[in-house]
Every structure is written in structure tokens, then in C-alpha cells.
Design an enzyme around this catalytic site. Structure first.
Site, PDB file in Angstrom:
ATOM      1  N   ARG A 395       0.844  -1.208   0.000  1.00  0.00           N
ATOM      2  CA  ARG A 395       0.000   0.000   0.000  1.00  0.00           C
ATOM      3  C   ARG A 395       0.875   1.253   0.000  1.00  0.00           C
ATOM      4  O   ARG A 395       0.608   2.204  -0.726  1.00  0.00           O
ATOM      5  CB  ARG A 395      -0.959   0.015   1.188  1.00  0.00           C
ATOM      6  CG  ARG A 395      -1.979   1.166   1.078  1.00  0.00           C
ATOM      7  CD  ARG A 395      -2.971   1.219   2.244  1.00  0.00           C
ATOM      8  NE  ARG A 395      -4.044   2.172   1.985  1.00  0.00           N
ATOM      9  CZ  ARG A 395      -3.972   3.480   2.241  1.00  0.00           C
ATOM     10  NH1 ARG A 395      -2.859   4.004   2.737  1.00  0.00           N
ATOM     11  NH2 ARG A 395      -4.992   4.267   1.975  1.00  0.00           N
ATOM     12  N   CYS A 396       1.934   1.241   0.812  1.00  0.00           N
ATOM     13  CA  CYS A 396       2.842   2.398   0.856  1.00  0.00           C
ATOM     14  C   CYS A 396       3.429   2.706  -0.512  1.00  0.00           C
ATOM     15  O   CYS A 396       3.657   3.854  -0.858  1.00  0.00           O
ATOM     16  CB  CYS A 396       4.002   2.142   1.817  1.00  0.00           C
ATOM     17  SG  CYS A 396       3.575   2.128   3.552  1.00  0.00           S
ATOM     18  N   MET A 397       3.689   1.649  -1.295  1.00  0.00           N
ATOM     19  CA  MET A 397       4.410   1.828  -2.570  1.00  0.00           C
ATOM     20  C   MET A 397       3.466   2.147  -3.738  1.00  0.00           C
ATOM     21  O   MET A 397       3.877   2.032  -4.890  1.00  0.00           O
ATOM     22  CB  MET A 397       5.198   0.559  -2.893  1.00  0.00           C
ATOM     23  CG  MET A 397       6.297   0.254  -1.898  1.00  0.00           C
ATOM     24  SD  MET A 397       7.373  -1.089  -2.442  1.00  0.00           S
ATOM     25  CE  MET A 397       6.282  -2.501  -2.449  1.00  0.00           C
TER      26      MET A 397
END
Length: 406
Positions: A395-397
Site C-alpha cells: 500500500r505504501c508503494m
């Protein structure tokens, strides 16, 4: 309506922005990584291969993947954008008139792709061939940075986040990431994919001192049905949340913002490192960080932009009401307390949902992935021996720019 629209966390993901870092990672060393907000140095080639697997996994699910370096290079092809970026990123206040001018002259002659790589990946004094009459050049060594690398661009989720029919271009909390925001401002202003499109810029498009009103996309979950869930973290402040909420209400894009307080701690830097949305009624959660009695507020408002805040008894009930579900299914991080803590640190909760009940997650988190599987959630596993060292998961990426609602 523009197809630049993100209606949920779990609807079919259609277009996403990611960044495959290379140059920035080659500039990462044990002596500078902490200043650059990384806990470790990464094996560059292996990190790239792992990122390619991530991208191919998304493509296999029918997702169109945009690469930040390519978008930035295309944007630099617009003369006005190039001039604006070079003057903001290489400002006379940062370098003094003489040296700023010399660095800009050197950079402006480079091909746009090469320039994009330097703006995101950094430039040392030793890598600049020009001799400047500025005092600065003789005061620094060849390995000192003129332009610091931005390894955290890997986490495209944070710098900007799409919420329903618009985008927040986020003022970042840490100096090491603040230059990232200008790259996104330029892309959303000038890149042909975005320029002239019908979307709202809620917040953060102007270059000014946002003081304590910082917000990062890892804390923002567009849970659907007009609701947005935002974590008050180490990087996202109550002031920042109020600014974004006010703009969402003013543009009639959201009915409610739910704010939940997190410990101000590196291990749970953003809400999505301890909680993500996987299916309409299902969330992953690390209860050691988000207890059931965590402080929670409901923010509502209208087109005047005024925000009304009310403290709530339970964040779970508040989300259930907002989503019109009877009971949320909260899947807690797997294993015993040691395994759960390790898997949370390795981003077991930070999965990217590509369609309802189908998520991309790190394969190493076996205990948590098994719990997802038992709950009927399909995990598409990706390797994380290197990428995971940056302390961010799928999700962060990823920065979704087009996704269905629920």
C-alpha cells in the site's frame, strides 16, 4: 466526470502511480540512511527486481501502472514546468544566487529523463563537472550532496493522495521528504495526463509554509460511501486533517472524516502500517497499536468549509455506521506476540487491495497471510527481502489515481 477518481480502498483498482528507485538507492549508505528516513541500505539490483515483480503482479490484475520517473521526465518536457521545478528545487535561498544559477545551467542542459533521475536520486559535488565561482563548491567534499536523494519517493502513497474526485498534494512532515511534493505539484499541473483534466486540488498545491498542518497519504484511507478514515500519526497532524476535511466538505466530496489517534512512533509511522481495508466489512489491524478504545473523532461540515468535530466512543462503531455494515471483521496480525510484532514491522498489515477480497502483500508474513486466507482474502504474494527494509509494504508503494467505489 474525469476518470481521475478514487471511490474506495477496495473497489477495482484501475490506475496507480509507483516509483522504481535506483539512483536514490545507490546514494544510500549506513552513514546517511537514517537522515534520509531509511532504517537500512538496500541491495539496489535486488530491490529493483522485487519492485518489478510488484508491478507485474498489479498488471496481472488489470491495473495500469504509471512510473513516477517517466511522468516527471514527460513533465520536464514542458518548458514552463522545467523552469518552475528547477527554480523551486534549486532555489537561490538554498544555494545562494551564484551556485543555484550554475547548478541550474548544468541541469537544464541534460536530457529530461536524466534530469528526472537526478531530481529524485540526488547529485553530489563530485558528479557536477562545472566549476563555480561560488564559495560553496570549495567548502564541500566530492561525496557531499548538492541535491539529496529522495529514496522515500518509493512510497508514492504519501506525497499525494486521491480522495473521491480530487487530490491532496501533501505537505510532508519531515525535511527529507518535502522536496517530493514539488515533483507531484509539477506533474499534476503540467503532465498531459492531468493538465486540463477536471479534478479538484483539495490542499497543498501552493508553495508556502504549511507550518504544523502536515498530512501524509499513508494515514488517509478512502473507505467509501462518502467517508474518509485518517490516522493522527507522527506525520499527520490534527491541523492537517482539519484543512483537508474542510476542503472535502467545501467541494461536497465527502460526508464524514473519521480521525483516529495513533501513538507517535516510528514503528507505526502511518495508519496503513497498522490497519488497511480489504473487503467492505473486513480490515487488517494490529491491536497493540490501535486498541478498541483509541481516541476517535467524527468531522462533518458543509460547503461553507466549516468543520464540526465530535469525539466518538468507538472507532469500530463509527466505521460500521459510516459503511452501513452490521459488524466489522477485524483480522489481527498473525502468530504469537513475538511473531505478530515482527510481522507488523515487516508490513503484514500494509496490503494493497486490488479488488474486493484480493490483496497484494509481502510473502514473508506467513502467519498473517494464513489468517487472511482463512478469512477468504486472497493474498497475491510479492518478495520483500530488500524492499521491506524501507519500512513500507504494497500500500505504501502505490498511489491509486483511478479506483471504483463500493
Amino acid at each position: 466526470m474525469s476518470n481521475l477518481y478514487v471511490g474506495s480502498e477496495i473497489g477495482q483498482l484501475r490506475r496507480v502511480l509507483v516509483h522504481r528507485p535506483r539512483r536514490a538507492l545507490t546514494h544510500l549508505t549506513p552513514s546517511n540512511c537514517h537522515d534520509l528516513l531509511f532504517d537500512d541500505v538496500l541491495a539496489v539490483e535486488d530491490a529493483g527486481k522485487e519492485h518489478d515483480i510488484f508491478v507485474n503482479t498489479l498488471k496481472s490484475q488489470g491495473v495500469e501502472v504509471l512510473l513516477l520517473t517517466d511522468l516527471l521526465a514527460d513533465t520536464l518536457g514542458v518548458a514552463e514546468a522545467k523552469e518552475w521545478l528547477l527554480s523551486t528545487q534549486i532555489s537561490k535561498y538554498r544555494f545562494g544566487e551564484t551556485f543555484a544559477n550554475d547548478v541550474r545551467c548544468f541541469l537544464s542542459d541534460l536530457p529530461n529523463l536524466e534530469l528526472a533521475k537526478i531530481l529524485t536520486g540526488g547529485l553530489t559535488f563530485g558528479e557536477m563537472p562545472m566549476k563555480s565561482s561560488s564559495m560553496l563548491q570549495s567548502m564541500y567534499g566530492p561525496n557531499d550532496f548538492i541535491i539529496e536523494p529522495l529514496p522515500n519517493h518509493l512510497f508514492t502513497r504519501d506525497t499525494s493522495c486521491w480522495v473521491y474526485g480530487g487530490v491532496s498534494i501533501n505537505p510532508m512532515a519531515k525535511t527529507a521528504r518535502q522536496r517530493e511534493t514539488n515533483h507531484l505539484r509539477a506533474i499534476y499541473r503540467w503532465h498531459p495526463t492531468f493538465a486540463g483534466q477536471d479534478f479538484i486540488k483539495y490542499y497543498g498545491d501552493e508553495e508556502k509554509n504549511y507550518d504544523r498542518s502536515t498530512i501524509e497519504g499513508g494515514d488517509v484511507l478512502v473507505i467509501g460511501r462518502g467517508a474518509v478514515l485518517i490516522g493522527l500519526s507522527e506525520r499527520t497532524t490534527a491541523q492537517g486533517v482539519e484543512q483537508l476535511a474542510s476542503s472535502l466538505f467545501k467541494h461536497n466530496q465527502a460526508k464524514q472524516v473519521i480521525a483516529i489517534e495513533l501513538p507517535k512512533d516510528r514503528s507505526c509511522m502511518h495508519l496503513d502500517t497498522v490497519m488497511t481495508h480489504m473487503r467492505e466489512d473486513t480490515f487488517s489491524v494490529y491491536p497493540n497499536v490501535i486498541p478498541n478504545d483509541a481516541n476517535c473523532w467524527s468531522l462533518t461540515g458543509d460547503e461553507s468549509g466549516k468543520v464540526v468535530t465530535k469525539q466518538q466512543d468507538s472507532y469500530i462503531h463509527t466505521i460500521e455506521k459510516a459503511l452501513h455494515v452490521d459488524k466489522l471483521n477485524m483480522i489481527t496480525t498473525g502468530g504469537d506476540s513475538f511473531e505478530a510484532e515482527r510481522e507488523q514491522w515487516n508490513d503484514a498489515n500494509n496490503v494493497l487491495t486490488v479488488s474486493p477480497g484480493v490483496v497484494v502483500g509481502y510473502e514473508r508474513n506467513t502467519y498473517t497471510n494464513e489468517k487472511y486466507d482463512k478469512a477468504g482474502i486472497t493474498v497475491l504474494p510479492i518478495p520483500s527481502d530488500e524492499l521491506g527494509r524501507g519500512r513500507g509494504g504494497a500500500r505504501c508503494m502505490s498511489c491509486p489515481i483511478e479506483r471504483d467505489g463500493i
